[in-house]
Design a protein around this motif. Structure first.
Motif, short mmCIF file in Angstrom:
data_model
loop_
_atom_site.label_atom_id
_atom_site.label_comp_id
_atom_site.label_asym_id
_atom_site.label_seq_id
_atom_site.Cartn_x
_atom_site.Cartn_y
_atom_site.Cartn_z
N ALA A 140 0.84 -1.20 0.00
CA ALA A 140 0.00 0.00 0.00
C ALA A 140 0.87 1.25 0.00
N HIS A 141 1.94 1.25 0.78
CA HIS A 141 2.83 2.42 0.84
C HIS A 141 3.54 2.64 -0.49
N LYS A 142 3.92 1.55 -1.19
CA LYS A 142 4.53 1.69 -2.52
C LYS A 142 3.54 2.34 -3.49
N ILE A 164 -2.48 3.87 7.09
CA ILE A 164 -2.74 4.74 5.94
C ILE A 164 -3.38 6.06 6.37
N GLY A 165 -3.18 6.43 7.62
CA GLY A 165 -3.67 7.73 8.10
C GLY A 165 -2.80 8.86 7.57
N TRP A 166 -3.30 10.08 7.67
CA TRP A 166 -2.59 11.25 7.13
C TRP A 166 -1.18 11.39 7.71
N ALA A 167 -1.03 11.20 9.01
CA ALA A 167 0.29 11.39 9.64
C ALA A 167 1.35 10.50 8.99
N GLU A 168 1.00 9.29 8.68
CA GLU A 168 1.98 8.36 8.10
C GLU A 168 2.16 8.56 6.60
N VAL A 169 1.08 8.68 5.85
CA VAL A 169 1.22 8.75 4.39
C VAL A 169 1.74 10.10 3.91
#
Length: 185
Positions: A140-142, A164-169
């Motif tokens: 998902a991150h890729k 997949i929250g805003w802080a991480e993505v």
């Protein structure tokens, strides 16, 4: 002609003009609409053929307003997939992320709502990921590193728990547009 197509789709019966009917008959290889009707083509079918031949034009996908935009959709049921559908039909590449291994729960609906998955998820690509696993999150991150937009319609706090929250993505892709759809539907 466009108004007539709308009238036909709403159940109002309209007849094509003589010129349009003759043009449709010639395209079908006969000299007149009467001969076409005598070959078993119903007036409704003839009218649909006329509308399709006169009003439908091939659209170049690169001419659509959102061509070149990549959207990653983490959505389910109606509200989120409707947003992704509109974006995809405006030319965006929408990749729907479904929970693995079962997929979106609307795939299995029965009764009067059967088929809603196909309706709300047409024009999209799909991938099944287990976002609760490290491997699923990595994939998902890729995807998100190459995306322009993320849309999700999880309950409050769920996207954060799934990584997949805003802080991480936003750390993965600072230019990412994050669309969190919240509401009752």
């Amino acid at each position: 002609k466009y108004v007539a197509a709308l009238a036909m789709s709403s159940g109002v019966e309209k007849r094509p003009s003589g010129m349009v009917a003759r043009k449709a008959a010639r395209r079908s290889g006969v000299s007149s609409p009467m001969k076409l009707a005598s070959r078993g083509v119903s007036p409704a079918k003839l009218w649909i053929q006329i509308i399709m031949s006169e009003t439908t034009k091939a659209v170049n996908p690169s001419d659509l307003p959102l061509a070149g935009i990549r959207v990653i959709e983490f959505c389910h049921v109606v509200m989120g997939p409707s947003c992704g559908l509109v974006l995809s039909e405006l030319g965006a590449e929408v990749i729907k992320v479904e929970p693995a291994p079962a997929g979106d729960r609307t795939r299995k609906l029965r009764g009067h709502i059967a088929g809603s998955f196909v309706y709300f998820n047409r024009s999209k690509r799909s991938i099944g990921l287990d976002l609760k696993s490290i491997g699923g999150r990595e994939i998902a991150h890729k995807l998100l590193k190459t995306a322009d937009v993320l849309i999700e319609n999880f309950g409050p706090g769920t996207a954060d728990k799934l990584g997949i929250g805003w802080a991480e993505v936003s750390k993965l892709n600072p230019r990412l547009i994050y669309c969190a759809l919240k509401g009752y539907l």
